[in-house]
Design an enzyme around this catalytic site. Structure first.
Site, PDB file in Angstrom:
ATOM      1  N   LYS A 223      68.952-134.344 -56.121  1.00 32.71           N
ATOM      2  CA  LYS A 223      69.859-133.585 -56.987  1.00 32.71           C
ATOM      3  C   LYS A 223      69.745-132.075 -56.763  1.00 32.71           C
ATOM      4  O   LYS A 223      70.662-131.318 -57.090  1.00 32.71           O
ATOM      5  CB  LYS A 223      69.579-133.905 -58.454  1.00 32.71           C
ATOM      6  CG  LYS A 223      69.871-135.332 -58.866  1.00 32.71           C
ATOM      7  CD  LYS A 223      71.353-135.590 -59.002  1.00 32.71           C
ATOM      8  CE  LYS A 223      71.623-136.957 -59.601  1.00 32.71           C
ATOM      9  NZ  LYS A 223      73.060-137.213 -59.836  1.00 32.71           N
TER      10      LYS A 223
ATOM     11  N   ASP B 226      70.872-137.903 -66.791  1.00 31.69           N
ATOM     12  CA  ASP B 226      69.841-138.924 -66.976  1.00 31.69           C
ATOM     13  C   ASP B 226      68.473-138.354 -66.635  1.00 31.69           C
ATOM     14  O   ASP B 226      67.476-139.047 -66.733  1.00 31.69           O
ATOM     15  CB  ASP B 226      70.125-140.137 -66.083  1.00 31.69           C
ATOM     16  CG  ASP B 226      71.230-141.024 -66.647  1.00 31.69           C
ATOM     17  OD1 ASP B 226      71.125-141.421 -67.817  1.00 31.69           O
ATOM     18  OD2 ASP B 226      72.190-141.307 -65.916  1.00 31.69           O
TER      19      ASP B 226
END
Length: 411
Positions: A78, A123
């Site tokens: 990410k 998340d």
């Protein structure tokens, strides 16, 4: 029972011109150059680990895993997406300022950016990457977490100075709350999932993920007409990661591209359902999975424009398969290097093991003794206590064994 769907719409023609404006090799190269100015990321390239012992046990020619757990202190892939999306957002907001990318990541425009607040649902990993990037450039950051996000992941995000907002429900509800708060407060959503009227930033995030494809091609020294891998297994989620990597491999290799398979949790099967429907669809499960980074109930429509014509098959797996894969990677049997893979990071191997356990699925996926398979470990032990509980060994202990393995190889 595993659920497997062969995509009848998958194409092995050259990369379509109409997709160039969404994701393309040139924009990925620009993103890659920009990220070299950020001191919190490894842009030398994460390692490709060959696993000959595992390949022999599974009857494959070769299994290679790209280890994104070493991408940055964020602990996941990410770190490639959120910072690039943030940079491109700031460049669009103030073109007259002619922001210098190096100075931006060094925090030189902190005073200028103090009134620009970014927000996202997560998340865990995307929010952590966005918080780290926002802290570096100097703009306020708000992260919305749903009930399934562990306290360890929350604390890791808060350590970068982000304001945390907790809600009940699942990931999709946290996305809705982030959008509501952004509209109410005039904040800017930096999300990896698209929706109507919101495509620029998810496109930028995916373009960052495409860097993984660029590194794989360079590390393998493969030519356009001869891919290094026959199969590439990619994690699902909303589809942004899979679209970013797949688009680069497809554009580079064209009609010679490898077989591309997407894997996702049974309770969060939005891409599998989208494949069947031929359009973005919602998951049929409870959107509650141990693979927290993949527990998404709705497919990103923008990502689907890439995925529909290039993903050859969609696979749904059980949480237990991911746990077994984590344990296999950590063990490092038969002279393979031990690898620290989180719940979502091990999903690719879990998918491969699931396919190989069923002769019919194995044939449908065209997996035989000549297969060269690429997996991507998308995250490390981003929730250390959960990792310890599932693997039966803490991540530090696995890291010690990994270092010993590498030292022996050097000698």
């Amino acid at each position: 029972m595993p659920t497997f769907y062969l995509n009848p719409r998958a194409s092995h023609a050259p990369y379509p011109p109409e997709l160039q404006h969404i994701l393309n090799i040139g924009a990925a190269a620009e993103s890659r150059a920009w990220l070299k100015h950020w001191d919190r990321i490894n842009m030398q390239g994460t390692p490709l680990r060959e696993l000959p012992g595992l390949a022999a046990r599974l009857g494959m020619k070769n299994i290679v895993i790209k280890d994104e757990s070493l991408r940055s202190q964020v602990g996941s892939f990410k770190a490639l997406g959120a910072p690039i999306a943030l940079v491109r957002l700031l460049l669009r907001l103030m073109p007259e300022k002619r922001l210098n990318i190096d100075a931006l990541f060094m925090g030189s425009y902190r005073e200028l950016l103090q009134d620009i607040t970014v927000i996202s649902a997560t998340d865990g990993n995307h929010g952590r990457a966005l918080a780290a990037a926002a802290q570096s450039v100097g703009c306020p950051c708000v992260i919305v977490l749903h009930g399934g996000v562990s306290s360890e992941r929350e604390n890791a995000i808060a350590d970068y100075g982000a304001k945390i907002i907790r809600i009940g429900g699942n990931y999709d509800e946290s996305v809705e709350e982030a959008a509501r708060l952004a509209s109410e407060n005039r904040w800017y959503v930096v999300s990896d999932t698209s929706y109507e009227g919101y495509e620029d930033i998810p496109r930028d995030v995916m373009q960052g993920y495409a860097i993984i494809g660029a590194e794989v091609i360079e590390q393998c020294l493969c030519r356009q007409e001869t891919p290094a891998f026959s199969h590439v297994i990619l994690q699902g989620g909303v589809g942004g990661f899979a679209a970013g990597v797949a688009s680069f491999l497809w554009q580079y290799h064209g009609k010679h591209r490898p077989q591309l398979i997407v894997v996702e949790p049974r309770e969060a099967d939005c891409l599998y359902q989208s494949g069947i429907a031929g359009q973005p669809a919602k998951a049929t499960g409870a959107v509650d999975s141990l693979m927290a980074g993949l527990a998404c109930g709705e497919c990103s429509p923008l990502a689907w424009k890439i995925l529909q014509p290039c993903i050859d098959a969609f696979l749904v797996i059980e949480d237990e398969a991911a746990v077994r894969a984590m344990q296999v990677l950590a063990a490092g049997r038969d002279q393979d290097i031990p690898i620290i893979a989180g719940e979502s990071g091990a999903a690719g191997l879990a998918g491969l093991q699931t396919l190989l356990a069923d002769e019919q699925l194995k044939k449908k996926a065209r997996l035989d003794h000549n297969a060269h398979v690429l997996l991507i470990n998308t995250e490390g032990a981003t929730s250390p206590s959960i990792y310890h509980q599932l693997v039966g060994e803490n991540a530090l202990s696995v890291k010690v064994r990994q270092d010993c393995w590498q030292n022996r190889r050097v000698k």
